[in-house]
Design a protein around this motif. Sequence first.
Motif, short mmCIF file in Angstrom:
data_model
loop_
_atom_site.label_atom_id
_atom_site.label_comp_id
_atom_site.label_asym_id
_atom_site.label_seq_id
_atom_site.Cartn_x
_atom_site.Cartn_y
_atom_site.Cartn_z
N LEU A 160 3.02 -3.63 -0.99
CA LEU A 160 2.18 -2.44 -1.19
C LEU A 160 1.81 -1.82 0.16
O LEU A 160 1.89 -0.60 0.32
CB LEU A 160 0.92 -2.84 -1.97
N LEU A 161 1.43 -2.63 1.13
CA LEU A 161 1.09 -2.12 2.45
C LEU A 161 2.30 -1.49 3.14
O LEU A 161 2.18 -0.46 3.79
CB LEU A 161 0.51 -3.23 3.32
N ARG A 162 3.44 -2.11 2.98
CA ARG A 162 4.66 -1.55 3.56
C ARG A 162 4.97 -0.19 2.93
O ARG A 162 5.41 0.73 3.61
CB ARG A 162 5.82 -2.52 3.35
N ASN A 163 4.68 -0.05 1.64
CA ASN A 163 4.94 1.21 0.95
C ASN A 163 4.04 2.34 1.44
O ASN A 163 4.36 3.51 1.26
CB ASN A 163 4.76 1.04 -0.56
N LEU A 164 2.92 2.00 2.05
CA LEU A 164 2.04 3.03 2.61
C LEU A 164 2.65 3.71 3.83
O LEU A 164 2.16 4.75 4.26
CB LEU A 164 0.68 2.43 2.99
N THR A 165 3.73 3.16 4.35
CA THR A 165 4.34 3.70 5.57
C THR A 165 5.68 4.38 5.31
O THR A 165 6.31 4.84 6.26
CB THR A 165 4.54 2.59 6.62
N VAL A 166 6.11 4.43 4.07
CA VAL A 166 7.40 5.06 3.78
C VAL A 166 7.25 6.59 3.75
O VAL A 166 6.15 7.11 3.54
CB VAL A 166 8.00 4.56 2.44
N ASP A 195 7.98 8.73 1.55
CA ASP A 195 7.97 9.29 0.20
C ASP A 195 6.52 9.42 -0.28
O ASP A 195 5.84 8.42 -0.51
CB ASP A 195 8.77 8.38 -0.74
N SER A 196 6.03 10.64 -0.42
CA SER A 196 4.62 10.85 -0.76
C SER A 196 4.26 10.28 -2.14
O SER A 196 3.12 9.88 -2.35
CB SER A 196 4.26 12.33 -0.68
N ALA A 197 5.20 10.25 -3.06
CA ALA A 197 4.92 9.69 -4.38
C ALA A 197 4.67 8.18 -4.28
O ALA A 197 3.76 7.65 -4.92
CB ALA A 197 6.07 9.97 -5.34
N VAL A 198 5.46 7.50 -3.46
CA VAL A 198 5.29 6.06 -3.26
C VAL A 198 3.97 5.79 -2.56
O VAL A 198 3.24 4.86 -2.92
CB VAL A 198 6.49 5.48 -2.46
N ILE A 199 3.63 6.60 -1.57
CA ILE A 199 2.37 6.44 -0.84
C ILE A 199 1.19 6.65 -1.79
O ILE A 199 0.24 5.86 -1.80
CB ILE A 199 2.29 7.41 0.35
N ALA A 200 1.25 7.68 -2.62
CA ALA A 200 0.16 7.96 -3.57
C ALA A 200 -0.02 6.81 -4.55
O ALA A 200 -1.15 6.41 -4.85
CB ALA A 200 0.43 9.27 -4.30
#
Length: 112
Positions: free
Chosen positions: A10-16, A18-23
């Motif tokens: 989840l934390l790693r996804n905050l840095t991708v 893709d705004s949908a993944v971050i949201a």
Amino acid sequence: MCSLQDFERLLRNLTVPDSAVIAQSEQALGGLKASNPEWLVSALMELGQGSADLVVRHMSVVLLRRFLSRSSDTVFPQLSAALQAKVKAELLAGLGRAPSEPLRRAWANCVA
């Protein structure tokens, strides 16, 4: 609640990029903050000090600062006295063990 491995993802996804993944990740983080702040802070402390991925370590410390500061996002008053004491001790330890300058700065900001 999720496993530590899922939380690291989840934390790693905050840095991708893709705004949908971050949201989606921010929403999950908000849910954890609301439902189990003690687990959230403990997991951020653990990953901030021990993740093999430096990006995850840095993100953990940045979020830890956000959740422990005097901002509207703080969860520190909701933590047990024992966890508050552990957090205070671990913040200084994390600063001393940070392997890189950017991570040391993030820990220093969190301590401040």
